[in-house]
Design a protein around this motif. Structure first.
Motif, short mmCIF file in Angstrom:
data_model
loop_
_atom_site.label_atom_id
_atom_site.label_comp_id
_atom_site.label_asym_id
_atom_site.label_seq_id
_atom_site.Cartn_x
_atom_site.Cartn_y
_atom_site.Cartn_z
N ILE A 14 5.50 -3.66 -26.46
CA ILE A 14 5.49 -4.88 -26.50
C ILE A 14 5.25 -4.99 -28.08
N GLY A 15 4.39 -4.59 -28.89
CA GLY A 15 3.91 -4.54 -30.23
C GLY A 15 5.25 -4.01 -31.10
N ALA A 16 5.80 -2.70 -30.68
CA ALA A 16 7.00 -2.25 -31.32
C ALA A 16 7.98 -3.04 -31.42
N ALA A 17 8.51 -3.99 -30.34
CA ALA A 17 9.53 -4.80 -30.15
C ALA A 17 9.29 -6.21 -31.15
N LEU A 18 8.00 -6.53 -31.47
CA LEU A 18 7.77 -7.68 -32.17
C LEU A 18 8.02 -7.96 -33.75
N PRO A 19 7.96 -6.80 -34.63
CA PRO A 19 7.81 -7.01 -35.86
C PRO A 19 9.06 -7.64 -36.65
N THR A 20 10.37 -7.21 -36.17
CA THR A 20 11.14 -7.87 -36.82
C THR A 20 11.55 -9.09 -36.69
N ARG A 21 11.46 -9.90 -35.52
CA ARG A 21 11.52 -11.41 -35.35
C ARG A 21 10.17 -11.94 -35.71
N PHE A 22 9.09 -11.40 -35.52
CA PHE A 22 7.72 -11.84 -35.89
C PHE A 22 7.47 -12.04 -37.44
N THR A 23 7.99 -11.04 -38.33
CA THR A 23 7.89 -11.28 -39.62
C THR A 23 9.18 -12.00 -40.19
N ARG A 24 10.36 -12.21 -39.60
CA ARG A 24 11.35 -13.13 -40.06
C ARG A 24 10.92 -14.48 -39.96
N TRP A 25 9.96 -14.75 -38.84
CA TRP A 25 9.48 -16.25 -38.53
C TRP A 25 8.47 -16.65 -39.34
N ILE A 26 7.44 -15.61 -39.46
CA ILE A 26 6.22 -15.98 -40.27
C ILE A 26 6.13 -15.07 -41.43
N GLY A 27 6.75 -14.43 -41.87
CA GLY A 27 6.43 -13.35 -43.17
C GLY A 27 5.80 -12.08 -42.76
N SER A 28 5.97 -11.18 -43.49
CA SER A 28 5.30 -10.02 -43.38
C SER A 28 3.81 -10.02 -43.68
N ALA A 29 3.34 -10.78 -44.73
CA ALA A 29 1.97 -10.80 -45.10
C ALA A 29 1.26 -11.64 -44.06
N LEU A 132 -9.24 -13.40 -47.19
CA LEU A 132 -9.92 -13.44 -48.24
C LEU A 132 -9.14 -12.65 -49.35
N SER A 133 -8.12 -12.20 -49.06
CA SER A 133 -7.41 -11.20 -50.21
C SER A 133 -6.05 -12.08 -50.84
N PRO A 134 -5.34 -12.00 -51.80
CA PRO A 134 -4.09 -12.30 -52.23
C PRO A 134 -3.06 -12.43 -51.08
N VAL A 135 -3.17 -11.42 -50.13
CA VAL A 135 -2.22 -11.48 -49.10
C VAL A 135 -2.14 -12.76 -48.42
N CYS A 136 -3.15 -13.42 -48.18
CA CYS A 136 -3.19 -14.47 -47.45
C CYS A 136 -2.38 -15.71 -48.26
N ARG A 137 -1.97 -15.56 -49.40
CA ARG A 137 -1.32 -16.43 -50.04
C ARG A 137 0.26 -16.28 -50.29
N LEU A 138 0.55 -15.05 -49.51
CA LEU A 138 1.95 -14.56 -49.50
C LEU A 138 2.58 -14.95 -48.19
N ARG A 139 3.98 -15.08 -48.15
CA ARG A 139 4.62 -15.24 -46.88
C ARG A 139 5.20 -13.81 -46.76
N ASP A 140 5.45 -13.05 -47.63
CA ASP A 140 6.02 -11.60 -47.25
C ASP A 140 5.24 -10.75 -48.32
N LEU A 141 5.08 -9.57 -47.87
CA LEU A 141 4.46 -8.65 -48.84
C LEU A 141 5.33 -8.46 -50.02
#
Length: 158
Positions: A14-29, A132-141
């Motif tokens: 399930i986790g392997a099927a999610l990253p492409t659509r999930f990151t497109r939807w909310i961003g990789s970060a 708490l890191s700068p990642v939180c302010r990003l949409r994508d890495l």
């Protein structure tokens, strides 16, 4: 026992099927943060229940935990491949592999002495570090910027 442990594989698929659509939807970060909390929630569910209900909670927790762990694994590996200069890619990947696999024996020793509450604190703490890191302010890495030698902001891997 085998059926209970097979839940891990189901969650992994399930986790392997999610990253492409999930990151497109909310961003990789953001996917790293959300998936980290999902994995922590799954880990917290594993020891719940008693009797037959405990088996159900073990399966549900394992599926959720595995799915939540695979998503950031795919996202971070993809980012490393995009952000690393081609001539350094093999060194970057080898270093990450050394550090992550090198932690396995240490984790085994620590796991022998841990308590469930302490483990849950670590699992919840990992995504909190991202929040708490700068990642939180990003949409994508790939939105991450660093200053070059002249002080100009440049994208890392983007």
């Amino acid at each position: 026992m085998g059926l209970l442990l097979a839940a891990d594989g189901i969650g992994t698929l399930i986790g392997a099927a999610l990253p492409t659509r999930f990151t497109r939807w909310i961003g990789s970060a953001r996917a790293l943060i959300v998936a980290g909390f999902v994995a922590a929630a799954g880990a917290v569910v594993v020891p719940w229940g008693a009797g037959g209900f405990a088996y159900v909670m073990f399966v549900v927790g394992n599926v959720v935990f595995s799915a939540g762990v695979v998503v950031p694994s795919v996202v971070t590996r993809t980012y490393r491949q995009v952000a690393s200069p081609p001539e350094l890619l093999s060194r970057v990947m080898a270093t990450v592999r050394f550090v992550s696999w090198g932690a396995v024996p240490v984790g085994g020793v620590v796991a022998g002495a841990r308590h469930v509450v302490g483990l849950c604190g670590v699992l919840v703490g990992a995504p909190v570090v991202l929040v708490l890191s700068p990642v939180c302010r990003l949409r994508d890495l790939t939105d991450f910027r660093v200053a070059d030698r002249d002080g100009e902001a440049v994208a890392v891997g983007g």
